[in-house]
Design a protein around this motif. Structure first.
Motif, PDB file in Angstrom:
ATOM      1  N   ASP A 167      -2.158   4.238   9.446  1.00 60.64           N
ATOM      2  CA  ASP A 167      -2.784   4.890   8.280  1.00 60.64           C
ATOM      3  C   ASP A 167      -3.357   3.858   7.324  1.00 60.64           C
ATOM      4  OD1 ASP A 167      -1.962   7.194   9.340  1.00 60.64           O
ATOM      5  OD2 ASP A 167      -0.441   7.658   7.808  1.00 60.64           O
TER       6      ASP A 167
ATOM      7  N   ALA B 279       0.130   5.082  -1.008  1.00 65.40           N
ATOM      8  CA  ALA B 279      -0.840   5.149   0.094  1.00 65.40           C
ATOM      9  C   ALA B 279      -2.222   5.668  -0.313  1.00 65.40           C
ATOM     10  CB  ALA B 279      -0.264   5.996   1.233  1.00 65.40           C
TER      11      ALA B 279
ATOM     12  N   TRP C  95       0.842  -1.212   0.000  1.00 69.23           N
ATOM     13  CA  TRP C  95       0.000   0.000   0.000  1.00 69.23           C
ATOM     14  C   TRP C  95       0.877   1.262   0.000  1.00 69.23           C
ATOM     15  CZ3 TRP C  95      -0.683   3.468   4.321  1.00 69.23           C
ATOM     16  CH2 TRP C  95      -1.684   4.419   4.134  1.00 69.23           C
TER      17      TRP C  95
ATOM     18  N   GLU D  44      -6.529   2.448   8.794  1.00 67.19           N
ATOM     19  CA  GLU D  44      -7.604   3.434   8.685  1.00 67.19           C
ATOM     20  C   GLU D  44      -8.162   3.477   7.253  1.00 67.19           C
ATOM     21  OE1 GLU D  44      -7.703   8.078   9.205  1.00 67.19           O
ATOM     22  OE2 GLU D  44      -6.536   7.058  10.774  1.00 67.19           O
ATOM     23  N   ALA D  45      -7.276   3.326   6.277  1.00 65.40           N
ATOM     24  CA  ALA D  45      -7.702   3.416   4.866  1.00 65.40           C
ATOM     25  C   ALA D  45      -8.354   2.125   4.358  1.00 65.40           C
ATOM     26  CB  ALA D  45      -6.494   3.756   3.997  1.00 65.40           C
TER      27      ALA D  45
ATOM     28  N   LYS E 111      -6.163   6.215  -0.549  1.00 68.74           N
ATOM     29  CA  LYS E 111      -7.242   6.123   0.441  1.00 68.74           C
ATOM     30  C   LYS E 111      -8.570   6.292  -0.259  1.00 68.74           C
ATOM     31  CE  LYS E 111      -4.483   7.869   4.218  1.00 68.74           C
ATOM     32  NZ  LYS E 111      -3.977   8.966   4.906  1.00 68.74           N
ATOM     33  N   PRO E 112      -9.514   5.413  -0.121  1.00 68.63           N
ATOM     34  CA  PRO E 112      -9.404   4.165   0.641  1.00 68.63           C
ATOM     35  C   PRO E 112      -8.648   3.115  -0.170  1.00 68.63           C
ATOM     36  CG  PRO E 112     -11.558   4.279  -0.394  1.00 68.63           C
ATOM     37  CD  PRO E 112     -10.843   5.551  -0.757  1.00 68.63           C
TER      38      PRO E 112
END
Ligand code: SAH
Length: 379
Positions: free
Chosen positions: A114, A85, A80, A117-118, A87-88
């Motif tokens: 993180d 990274a 990821w 959370e995503a 999101k989502p």
């Protein structure tokens, strides 16, 4: 899953349903037979039971050691990050069994807040019994999973897809070479009323059923296996990867190169049984041909990494170090249990070599521990 509904009464046995189907439609292909045995809505092997564990029919890596899911969870978090990274991020598992791998993965990945959370959890599962077990197992994970009947149904968006021992349950077709001709292996009913193997009565057109290289490498009498649904899965992953960062980690038992031979097997209570003996009561699988899978993924435009033997993959991700940390403060019995579980996954004489790991990704991603050299060697 792929199983077609039968119009039969649900009190019939699967054997009776299969016999009636053969009587009305003629012999079944091996793929139709596997499909019905595993996925019949009323009698299918997966639809009706929890097959895992010491008291079940077989045991899988996440059920042997929590380290398996933990390392995969960390792998997902690193991939990821490599994706930038997004999101989502959809964390999709194909055929999650009891939900153990996902539970261990989510727990380990808490170290990358993180990512957690995503993450949105999507489970592709056809068995109502196993969906319920997955719901219970993931209750305390902090994530509410979404269930789907197939990968096609998972909404679009950046995704990391994991699948352990999923592909082997997808039906295969078997073809036998006789001279220049190919015949399909089928299942019919014998005069004594038992299921038995037979061949299609007419030869099939090679170009319609087999890649040319497989035809060229086969000798008279050889049997080859083709798994059409794994090509479909590669195509679906490739379609996602065209627009959004996508990585898939596929782990299964199988071979790195296409070699003729048949691998259909039935397992009950941790032993092999005749695949035609107890339809719907034994697990039916066939080895995964990673060479065919890689070829089909490349054809659809994916980058292919590996395959690597499972032992090598897990050791590179830190299996030994994680095992040492887990056993540091435990008693002798627990230590022995944790060590032997980890060893079973990585030891070449146990699961370390037979199981292979392949990653399929969108362009520009090189997931650990694959190197770009490894990926390009296969191109
Ligand atoms: N990954 C788990 C379970 C492997 S068994 C583990 O490692 O323990 C195969 C899993 O795939 C089961 O959950 C089964 O119900 C599911 N399954 C089999 N065929 C499927 C299909 N066509 N679509 C979705 N799930 C399927």
């Amino acid at each position: 899953m792929l199983a077609s509904r039968t119009s039969a009464d649900s009190s019939d046995t699967l054997l009776e349903i299969l016999k009636r189907r053969v009587a009305s439609d003629g012999p079944l292909t091996i793929a139709q037979y596997m499909d019905t045995c595993l996925g019949d809505p009323d009698h299918g092997y997966y639809t009706t039971r929890d097959p895992f564990g010491a008291d079940g029919d077989f045991i899988t890596a996440p059920e042997i050691s929590q380290i398996f899911g933990e390392l995969i969870g960390l792998w997902c978090a690193v991939v990821w990050q490599n994706m930038g990274a997004p999101k989502p991020i959809k964390l999709i598992e194909l055929g999650p069994g009891r939900g153990t791998l996902m539970a261990d993965a989510l727990r380990a990945a808490l170290r990358v807040p993180d990512f957690i959370e995503a993450a949105q959890v999507h489970l592709v599962e056809t068995s109502p019994v196993l969906r319920q077990m997955q719901r219970e197992r993931l209750e305390t994970s902090g994530k509410t999973p979404h269930w789907h009947g197939s990968l096609d149904e998972v909404p679009e968006g950046a995704a990391i897809i994991i699948a352990n021992e999923f592909l082997d349950a997808l039906p295969v077709r078997q073809y036998e070479r006789r001279g220049e001709d190919w015949f399909e292996r089928c299942v019919r009913v014998s005069k004594k009323g038992k299921l038995e193997f037979c061949s299609s009565s007419k030869p099939l057109k090679t170009s319609e059923i087999l890649p040319q290289t497989i035809h060229e490498n086969a000798q008279d009498g050889d049997m080859v296996e083709i798994r059409p649904h794994s090509d479909k899965i590669a195509e679906t992953i490739a379609a996602r990867a065209q627009d959004t960062p996508t990585a898939a980690l596929l782990i299964d038992y199988g071979h790195e190169t296409t070699t003729p031979g048949e691998t259909l097997q039935a397992v009950m209570a941790h032993g092999f049984v005749d695949p035609l003996e107890k339809p719907g009561e034994a697990d039916l699988t066939a080895h995964v041909d990673f060479a065919q899978l890689g070829d089909s993924a490349r054809r659809h435009g994916l980058q292919v990494h590996g395959s690597l033997p499972q032992g090598e993959f897990l050791l590179a991700l830190g299996l030994k170090e994680r095992c040492e940390r887990l056993i540091a403060d435990t008693d002798n019995d627990t230590r022995e249990k944790i060590s032997s579980g980890a060893m079973r996954l990585a030891d070449p004489a146990q699961m370390g070599d037979l199981f292979k790991v392949m990653a399929l990704t969108s362009n520009g991603l090189t997931p650990p521990p694959f190197t770009s050299t490894l990926a390009s060697e296969q191109d």
